[in-house]
Design an enzyme around this catalytic site. Structure first.
Site, short mmCIF file in Angstrom:
data_model
loop_
_atom_site.label_atom_id
_atom_site.label_comp_id
_atom_site.label_asym_id
_atom_site.label_seq_id
_atom_site.Cartn_x
_atom_site.Cartn_y
_atom_site.Cartn_z
CG HIS A 439 -1.58 -4.17 -17.47
ND1 HIS A 439 -2.95 -4.15 -17.41
CD2 HIS A 439 -1.18 -4.92 -16.40
CE1 HIS A 439 -3.36 -4.83 -16.36
NE2 HIS A 439 -2.30 -5.33 -15.72
CD GLU A 440 2.17 -6.50 -15.90
OE1 GLU A 440 2.30 -6.25 -14.69
OE2 GLU A 440 1.23 -7.20 -16.34
CG HIS A 443 0.29 -3.51 -11.87
ND1 HIS A 443 -0.84 -3.34 -11.11
CD2 HIS A 443 -0.03 -4.45 -12.79
CE1 HIS A 443 -1.81 -4.14 -11.57
NE2 HIS A 443 -1.34 -4.82 -12.60
CG HIS A 446 -0.69 1.53 -7.35
ND1 HIS A 446 -1.53 0.47 -7.18
CD2 HIS A 446 -1.11 2.48 -6.48
CE1 HIS A 446 -2.42 0.77 -6.23
NE2 HIS A 446 -2.18 1.97 -5.80
#
Ligand SMILES: [Zn+2]
Length: 653
Positions: A439-440, A443, A446
């Site tokens: 998940h992290e 980010h 991105h």
């Protein structure tokens, strides 16, 4: 190394050029006493630059006004990038003291900018003549223009005065709400012996039914005891002031104001989005309820749900984390995270020992394109430390813009490996931890793959209901067999994880979703309904009984079954009362739809299809906030996001 210029006074590191690998922060040269002088110098520099923009005799242009604003504070960018990261991961009393001292100064400086009418007049001129600008420039001007408007700069004198009063009152009310809730959480611990964060685990494992009932009642009545810590009056005043503020700015209610710069756009869109999810979760919850009642041999009450859900889970999937943990050593999982990014986006990631880190446990990595050009620098800060804030997050030390590559950190609170070199116990992760690592890094990607010109709209600088799409999307790679085979080996024997264990993990991930998605969705709807009230409607609310009655009515109308309550009830709903997720709690589910719908495209085309991955990278990751999210989504998917994808992913069909 000896310095040749020893006759000079030592200078503040934040006021100097950093001659370090990739311009990363020279952590070993940063001392606590450098922060405040750097902040003060930065605020002065920013003020001078803003004044120069206002005083510019030339007609306002994108470059001399909007871009000049972005470039107004190089010292602040530098010191804030370091300070606010370390204040979270190394939150010593000294750092907290600096944070307390500097926060009001930074708030004042920012308010001064966004209340500056002469500056606004120039921004407005650029905004109104933005037809000839690039799309990215238009998005940036719009964002800055809206920040001014949302701060009340366009109001008349009386309006401005009232706006400022409301803002100040709201700030102190949120603080008061936070303090009361903290006291209530402590009282909960005293009464029950468990902390609020242990609640779900406790309810899933406590065999004493009377104790579960006591704990449930204490948990769900926080803030609602009519004593000094009661939050009802605070909540009502906050809701009323928010409605008034929104109406002052020309919106029918606070939800409309909050949604106006988000991807969803309007409260109606959010309402229409949430109700079908609610219906699907309740269908699934009712079916599971029958199974649990058969297992329990009695009626299931709200305090029985988690307990019998765990019993049912054990019966159906028999997944025991002690079986899976040996395959998920933290460093191996990180390798899996990197492998996924390398395979999907064709990039390379290698350790960068030449880059300084801020703690011995932190590691630095270099991301490059195939041709060797730099993508950015990554720090992984995985292990729990007493001075680290709880949770997990991604943050930038330096953001991407034209000619500048980002420096990004992932901070987690995974169990620390043993320190004994003769018996070094590795850091072994739960399934949930593994998901968090992916998940992290979603980010982070991105931020890394951003190819924007301007920082204001680059990387993760996008709307709140769009940003979680990329992290949730990246979670999907965690349990793909081709990725698992690259990382999930038993740390003792090197054996790969057995396929049947992977299947158990996958199945257990969709279990109990009627409850989990249901309570999230119920809280999202409750949040919307409160913030869709106008100040005239809110005037009829006098006290706790009115709050209770409204909450019950909303829950009845959304179709919530008696055994499930919203994930947060009004009197302890910190996200929407004291935090910035007011009329925004839906964002989690909204982003998830985008993520799972995009993932379905990957599944349709083959997960490692290069054209699909290239399209995802070019359409989304490179664009940041330089285009409207819905435009980007339709470009990628050929259609608007479909909530049915969420039902499928969560097994709610
Ligand atoms: Zn996230």
């Amino acid at each position: 190394m000896m310095s040749a210029c020893s006759e000079k006074q030592p200078q503040n590191i934040f006021l100097q050029e950093w001659n370090t690998p990739y311009g990363t922060a020279p952590f070993s040269q940063i001392t606590l006493d450098q922060y405040m002088p750097a902040f003060l110098a930065g605020i002065e520099e920013e003020k001078a630059h803003i004044q120069a923009i206002v005083d510019n005799p030339d007609a306002p242009t994108f470059e001399n006004t909007v871009l000049a604003m972005e470039n107004a504070s190089p010292i602040l960018d530098k010191v804030q990038g370091v300070f606010f990261n370390l204040a979270e991961s190394d939150s010593t009393p000294e750092m907290q003291a600096i944070e307390e001292e500097v926060t009001p100064l930074l708030t004042d400086a920012s308010n001064e900018i966004y209340m500056n009418e002469a500056l606004f007049a120039r921004v407005k001129a650029v905004y109104e003549a933005s037809a000839g600008l690039t799309r990215e420039q238009q998005m940036m001007v719009k964002k800055i223009y809206q920040s001014f408007e949302r701060n009340g700069v366009a109001l008349d004198e009386a309006g401005k005065k009232r706006f400022a009063e409301i803002s100040n009152r709201l700030a102190s009310l949120s603080q008061k709400f936070g303090q009361n809730l903290l006291a209530e959480n402590n009282a909960f611990k005293e009464a029950t012996g468990i902390t609020v964060s242990e609640y779900y685990d406790f309810m899933g494992s406590c065999e004493d039914r009377a104790k579960r009932e006591q704990v449930f009642k204490a948990y769900s009545s926080r803030g609602n005891h009519g004593d000094a810590n009661d939050t009802n009056a605070i909540v009502l005043e906050i809701l009323k002031l928010r409605a008034e503020m929104a109406e002052l700015l020309g919106y029918p209610n606070f939800a409309a104001y909050q949604l106006s710069d988000k991807m969803a756009g309007t409260p109606e869109t959010v309402d229409n989005f949430l109700q079908p999810i609610m219906d699907a979760t309740m269908r699934s919850a009712r079916a599971q309820l029958k199974e649990m009642e058969a297992l329990a041999g009695h009626k299931i009450e709200a305090w029985d749900w988690c307990y019998y859900a765990e019993k049912l889970r054990a019966q159906k999937y028999a997944l025991d984390e002690s079986q899976t943990k040996p395959y998920f050593q933290a460093d191996s999982v990180l390798k899996g995270v990197f492998t996924a990014a390398e395979r999907i986006y064709g990039i390379q990631i290698e350790e960068a020992p030449e880059v300084e880190v801020y703690h011995p446990e932190v590691r630095a990595y270099k991301l490059t394109e195939k041709d060797g050009s730099l993508i950015g620098i990554f720090y992984r800060d995985y292990y729990v430390r007493p001075v680290k804030r709880g949770g997990a997050w991604m943050n930038n030390f330096r953001e991407q813009r034209e000619g500048v590559r980002p420096v990004i950190v992932n901070v987690c609170n995974f169990p620390a490996p043993g320190q004994d070199p003769t018996d070094a116990q590795p850091s072994l992760l739960t399934v949930d931890n593994v998901t968090t690592a992916f998940h992290e890094f979603g980010h982070a990607l991105h931020g890394f793959l951003s190819q924007c010109h301007y920082e204001t709209v680059s990387g993760t600088n996008v709307a709140r209901d769009f940003v979680e799409m990329f992290s949730q999307f990246n979670e999907n790679f965690a349990f793909v067999p081709e990725i698992l085979s690259a990382y999930a080996n038993d740390y003792r024997t090197g054996e790969p994880i057995p396929a049947e264990l992977v299947e158990k993990i996958r199945k257990s991930l969709t279990f109990n979703q009627g409850f989990m998605a249901g309570e999230t969705c119920a809280a999202s709807i409750l949040d919307m309904k409160w913030h869709e009230l106008s100040s005239a409607e809110l005037a009829a609310f006098k006290g706790p009984d009115d709050i209770r009655a409204f909450e019950e009515k909303v829950c009845r109308e959304m179709g919530l079954i008696d055994q499930i309550i919203p994930r947060y009830r009004t009197t302890y709903f910190n996200h929407i009362i004291a935090s910035s997720y007011s009329a925004g709690y839906y964002s989690y589910l909204w982003s998830e739809v985008l993520a799972v719908d995009a993932w379905e495209k990957f599944k349709e085309d083959g997960i490692f299809n290069k054209a699909t991955a290239d399209s995802f990278r070019k359409t989304f990751l490179e664009k940041g906030g330089s285009e409207e999210p819905m435009t980007l989504f339709k470009q990628f998917r050929g259609a608007e996001p479909n909530p049915a994808a969420l039902m499928r992913a969560r097994g709610l069909e």
